[in-house]
Design a protein around this motif. Structure first.
Motif, PDB file in Angstrom:
ATOM      1  N   UNK A  96     -13.315   3.127   6.053  1.00 40.81           N
ATOM      2  CA  UNK A  96     -13.504   3.570   7.413  1.00 40.81           C
ATOM      3  C   UNK A  96     -13.735   4.960   7.812  1.00 40.81           C
ATOM      4  N   UNK A  97     -14.699   5.433   8.644  1.00 38.29           N
ATOM      5  CA  UNK A  97     -14.857   6.792   9.030  1.00 38.29           C
ATOM      6  C   UNK A  97     -13.427   7.460   9.343  1.00 38.29           C
ATOM      7  N   UNK A  98     -12.698   6.766  10.083  1.00 43.07           N
ATOM      8  CA  UNK A  98     -11.415   7.348  10.462  1.00 43.07           C
ATOM      9  C   UNK A  98     -10.238   7.429   9.596  1.00 43.07           C
ATOM     10  N   UNK A  99     -10.322   6.965   8.572  1.00 48.01           N
ATOM     11  CA  UNK A  99      -9.456   6.627   7.435  1.00 48.01           C
ATOM     12  C   UNK A  99      -8.959   8.181   6.737  1.00 48.01           C
ATOM     13  N   UNK A 100      -7.865   8.542   6.918  1.00 50.93           N
ATOM     14  CA  UNK A 100      -7.417   9.927   6.286  1.00 50.93           C
ATOM     15  C   UNK A 100      -6.937   9.599   5.090  1.00 50.93           C
ATOM     16  N   UNK A 101      -6.766   8.340   4.409  1.00 50.22           N
ATOM     17  CA  UNK A 101      -6.274   8.086   2.959  1.00 50.22           C
ATOM     18  C   UNK A 101      -7.109   7.630   2.024  1.00 50.22           C
ATOM     19  N   UNK A 102      -8.586   7.914   2.404  1.00 45.76           N
ATOM     20  CA  UNK A 102      -9.587   7.202   1.435  1.00 45.76           C
ATOM     21  C   UNK A 102      -9.356   7.267  -0.247  1.00 45.76           C
ATOM     22  N   UNK A 103      -8.605   8.523  -0.340  1.00 50.82           N
ATOM     23  CA  UNK A 103      -8.578   8.836  -1.839  1.00 50.82           C
ATOM     24  C   UNK A 103      -7.392   9.032  -2.236  1.00 50.82           C
ATOM     25  N   UNK A 104      -6.533   8.534  -1.214  1.00 49.70           N
ATOM     26  CA  UNK A 104      -4.983   9.132  -1.595  1.00 49.70           C
ATOM     27  C   UNK A 104      -3.873   7.570  -1.358  1.00 49.70           C
ATOM     28  N   UNK A 105      -4.663   6.500  -1.759  1.00 54.58           N
ATOM     29  CA  UNK A 105      -3.647   5.499  -1.793  1.00 54.58           C
ATOM     30  C   UNK A 105      -3.869   4.420  -2.948  1.00 54.58           C
ATOM     31  N   UNK A 148       1.012  -1.321   0.010  1.00 58.83           N
ATOM     32  CA  UNK A 148      -0.023  -0.030  -0.071  1.00 58.83           C
ATOM     33  C   UNK A 148       0.943   1.026  -0.002  1.00 58.83           C
ATOM     34  N   UNK A 149       0.473   1.992  -0.865  1.00 57.30           N
ATOM     35  CA  UNK A 149       1.300   3.420  -0.897  1.00 57.30           C
ATOM     36  C   UNK A 149       0.422   4.558  -1.107  1.00 57.30           C
ATOM     37  N   UNK A 150       1.129   5.780  -0.510  1.00 56.45           N
ATOM     38  CA  UNK A 150       0.564   7.008  -0.809  1.00 56.45           C
ATOM     39  C   UNK A 150       0.451   7.766  -2.240  1.00 56.45           C
ATOM     40  N   UNK A 151      -0.510   7.695  -2.931  1.00 58.18           N
ATOM     41  CA  UNK A 151      -0.380   8.490  -4.323  1.00 58.18           C
ATOM     42  C   UNK A 151      -0.347   9.844  -4.203  1.00 58.18           C
ATOM     43  N   UNK A 152      -0.565  10.537  -2.988  1.00 54.66           N
ATOM     44  CA  UNK A 152      -0.278  11.961  -3.069  1.00 54.66           C
ATOM     45  C   UNK A 152       1.241  12.297  -2.607  1.00 54.66           C
ATOM     46  N   UNK A 153       2.011  11.161  -2.172  1.00 53.50           N
ATOM     47  CA  UNK A 153       3.397  11.601  -1.965  1.00 53.50           C
ATOM     48  C   UNK A 153       4.371  10.935  -2.976  1.00 53.50           C
ATOM     49  N   UNK A 154       3.984   9.966  -3.491  1.00 49.76           N
ATOM     50  CA  UNK A 154       4.568   9.274  -4.655  1.00 49.76           C
ATOM     51  C   UNK A 154       3.835   8.888  -5.930  1.00 49.76           C
ATOM     52  N   UNK A 155       4.100   9.475  -7.148  1.00 48.56           N
ATOM     53  CA  UNK A 155       3.366   9.154  -8.198  1.00 48.56           C
ATOM     54  C   UNK A 155       3.448   7.829  -8.639  1.00 48.56           C
ATOM     55  N   UNK A 156       4.639   7.147  -8.591  1.00 47.32           N
ATOM     56  CA  UNK A 156       4.719   5.642  -9.063  1.00 47.32           C
ATOM     57  C   UNK A 156       5.400   4.590  -7.934  1.00 47.32           C
ATOM     58  N   UNK A 157       4.714   3.769  -7.810  1.00 44.05           N
ATOM     59  CA  UNK A 157       4.949   2.723  -6.852  1.00 44.05           C
ATOM     60  C   UNK A 157       6.430   2.270  -6.994  1.00 44.05           C
ATOM     61  N   UNK A 158       7.387   2.083  -5.887  1.00 47.33           N
ATOM     62  CA  UNK A 158       8.647   1.609  -6.064  1.00 47.33           C
ATOM     63  C   UNK A 158       8.641   0.091  -6.702  1.00 47.33           C
ATOM     64  N   UNK A 159       9.401  -0.168  -7.773  1.00 48.00           N
ATOM     65  CA  UNK A 159       9.436  -1.627  -8.295  1.00 48.00           C
ATOM     66  C   UNK A 159      10.399  -2.546  -7.326  1.00 48.00           C
ATOM     67  N   UNK A 160      11.246  -1.902  -6.966  1.00 50.16           N
ATOM     68  CA  UNK A 160      12.432  -2.731  -6.115  1.00 50.16           C
ATOM     69  C   UNK A 160      12.644  -2.514  -4.814  1.00 50.16           C
ATOM     70  N   UNK A 194      10.630  11.143   5.185  1.00 49.49           N
ATOM     71  CA  UNK A 194      10.972  12.234   6.108  1.00 49.49           C
ATOM     72  C   UNK A 194      10.517  13.607   5.950  1.00 49.49           C
ATOM     73  N   UNK A 195      10.624  14.015   5.060  1.00 53.14           N
ATOM     74  CA  UNK A 195      10.222  15.345   4.372  1.00 53.14           C
ATOM     75  C   UNK A 195       8.667  15.716   5.023  1.00 53.14           C
ATOM     76  N   UNK A 196       7.779  14.570   4.914  1.00 49.73           N
ATOM     77  CA  UNK A 196       6.479  14.557   5.131  1.00 49.73           C
ATOM     78  C   UNK A 196       6.401  14.535   6.836  1.00 49.73           C
ATOM     79  N   UNK A 197       7.219  14.249   7.380  1.00 46.30           N
ATOM     80  CA  UNK A 197       7.307  13.833   8.732  1.00 46.30           C
ATOM     81  C   UNK A 197       6.658  12.585   9.282  1.00 46.30           C
ATOM     82  N   UNK A 198       6.434  11.537   8.411  1.00 41.82           N
ATOM     83  CA  UNK A 198       5.905  10.398   8.863  1.00 41.82           C
ATOM     84  C   UNK A 198       6.796   9.175   8.513  1.00 41.82           C
ATOM     85  N   UNK A 199       6.413   7.959   9.110  1.00 38.77           N
ATOM     86  CA  UNK A 199       7.190   6.834   8.931  1.00 38.77           C
ATOM     87  C   UNK A 199       7.375   6.509   7.511  1.00 38.77           C
ATOM     88  N   UNK A 200       8.427   5.613   6.923  1.00 42.94           N
ATOM     89  CA  UNK A 200       8.407   5.151   5.729  1.00 42.94           C
ATOM     90  C   UNK A 200       7.604   3.998   5.302  1.00 42.94           C
TER      91      UNK A 200
END
Length: 420
Positions: free
Chosen positions: A278-287, A154-166, A178-184
């Motif tokens: 989930x009502x508490x999900x903050x990533x509904x449209x960004x993953x 699962x990956x954040x589409x608002x932070x990376x446009x293309x998922x890592x292949x490797x 790190x720049x976004x202040x979240x875990x990787x």
């Protein structure tokens, strides 16, 4: 592996059994496969109401060979122990049993499962190969692949446009986290079965193995195994795997991802619908989801799922055989997917456009399963998974070196397989 809607752990099974109304007769010898008549089907708790409608459909078409459903609890250890108890009692009352993929080797080695050879052979031509491998021990098919599962990234589409292949690409993207202040990145790193899943994936992805094809010989003293476990150890040490992830099982990782605290998460398909609804999900449209990253393409997911096996002690094996084929039919497999969000074992269903519209992760899941490797198929699985969990956890925490952890794993598995 637990399947929660899907398989909360690749295979950490769902189930344990409420003992009731079981026969104590010794049943068949394993040689007579012609018996027909009523049978029982034993499986874990039917939370998604999948089993009962299917059995009702079977019973309507087979009034003289009806199936009775014996429902187990949702505890994996209880299910395993209950099945062992009934097998040891040579109970003919458990005709067809639902077997977590990691139990195949153990049960087959003890002579409790009917080999699916000769008149008992089933058609596996339309099934995904890794699901067949999960039901095979020492070159013989002992169970019918029933439902599958595979790990997804699962990956954040608002932070990376293309998922890592490797894997290396993913680690490079950790600077974005790190720049976004979240875990990787997080997976399941608590000291439980989920850690075995994640460590096996790391070792298999790097080209290594845990045990040889005989299910007994440990194969962890290799550069590939060191590379695989070393990736997890280094990522935790460097902070690319956040410190709190050492406590994560499936749900803690899901909750962290939904709360926007992770850039990448390795988890099962069941997370998809929850993260969307989930009502508490903050990533509904960004993953979105992608295959697990490997060396130069998709990595090797640990295969999850369950298989249906015929007890050696059943007296109605011909009926049981036909019921296995019913469970593997296109219609039944599609029902598993739509009614229970369970991954089908038939390859063609992953290319069903209507089904993919309902379950958007299916095409990616197919890639995951096609590259999947079963956790060690061995008659000593409880000892193998304990060796992996104890030593990999110590290595990730920094209490043991990678070399020492692998050496200790090797020794523990060798001891278990030699009966010491």
């Amino acid at each position: 592996m637990k399947t929660a809607p899907f398989c909360v752990i690749a295979g950490i099974a769902i189930a344990g059994l409420a003992l009731s109304g079981c026969s104590s007769s010794s049943g068949g010898s394993g040689d007579d496969t012609s018996g027909r008549g009523p049978i029982t089907y034993v499986q874990g708790k039917d939370n998604s109401n999948v089993v009962r409608p299917l059995i009702a459909k079977w019973n309507a078409a087979h009034p003289k060979e009806k199936v009775t459903f014996k429902e187990q609890s949702d505890n994996a250890d209880q299910q395993h122990d209950d099945l062992v108890q009934h097998f040891q009692a040579k109970d003919s009352g458990y005709d067809v049993v639902d077997v977590d993929v990691v139990w195949t080797g153990e049960f087959a080695a003890k002579g409790w499962l009917q080999p699916l050879t000769g008149k008992m052979k089933i058609d596996t031509s339309g099934l995904l190969k890794p699901t067949i491998d999960s039901a095979t021990y020492n070159g013989t098919l002992y169970a019918a692949p029933q439902t599958s599962d595979g790990g997804l990234l699962y990956y954040r589409t608002d932070l990376v446009s293309t998922p890592p292949a490797t894997w290396d690409d993913m680690i490079k993207d950790c600077s974005i986290a790190t720049q976004a202040g979240i875990g990787c990145y997080a997976g399941q790193f608590s000291q439980y079965e989920g850690l075995t899943v994640n460590v096996a994936e790391a070792i298999n992805t790097a080209g290594g193995t845990v045990v040889a094809s005989d299910g007994k010989t440990p194969t962890l003293n290799t550069a590939d195994a060191k590379k695989g476990l070393g990736r997890l150890v280094d990522a935790y040490k460097n902070g690319d795997i956040p410190q709190e992830a050492i406590t994560y099982q499936e749900e803690q990782g899901r909750q962290a991802f939904e709360a926007g605290k992770l850039l990448f998460l390795r988890n099962w398909p069941y997370v998809y619908s929850l993260a969307k609804t989930d009502g508490s999900s903050t990533v509904k449209d960004t993953f979105a989801v992608a295959p697990l990253p490997g060396d130069d393409g998709p990595g090797a997911s640990s295969l999850g799922g369950h298989n249906a096996a015929i007890s050696t002690y059943s007296t109605h094996k011909a009926t049981a055989h036909d019921f296995l084929e019913f469970l593997e039919s296109d219609t039944t497999q599609k029902f598993f997917a739509t009614q229970g969000s369970l991954a089908p074992v038939r390859a063609s269903l992953y290319d069903d456009s209507a089904l993919a519209e309902q379950l958007p992760y299916l095409p990616t899941l197919k890639t995951s399963i096609e590259h999947a490797v079963p956790r060690p198929v061995t008659p000593f699985y409880p000892a193998v998974t304990k060796a992996i969990q104890d030593n990999a956890y110590a290595a990730i925490k920094g209490d043991k070196s990678v070399d020492q952890a692998l050496s200790d794993m090797q020794a523990a598995i060798k001891s278990a397989s030699s009966g010491n």
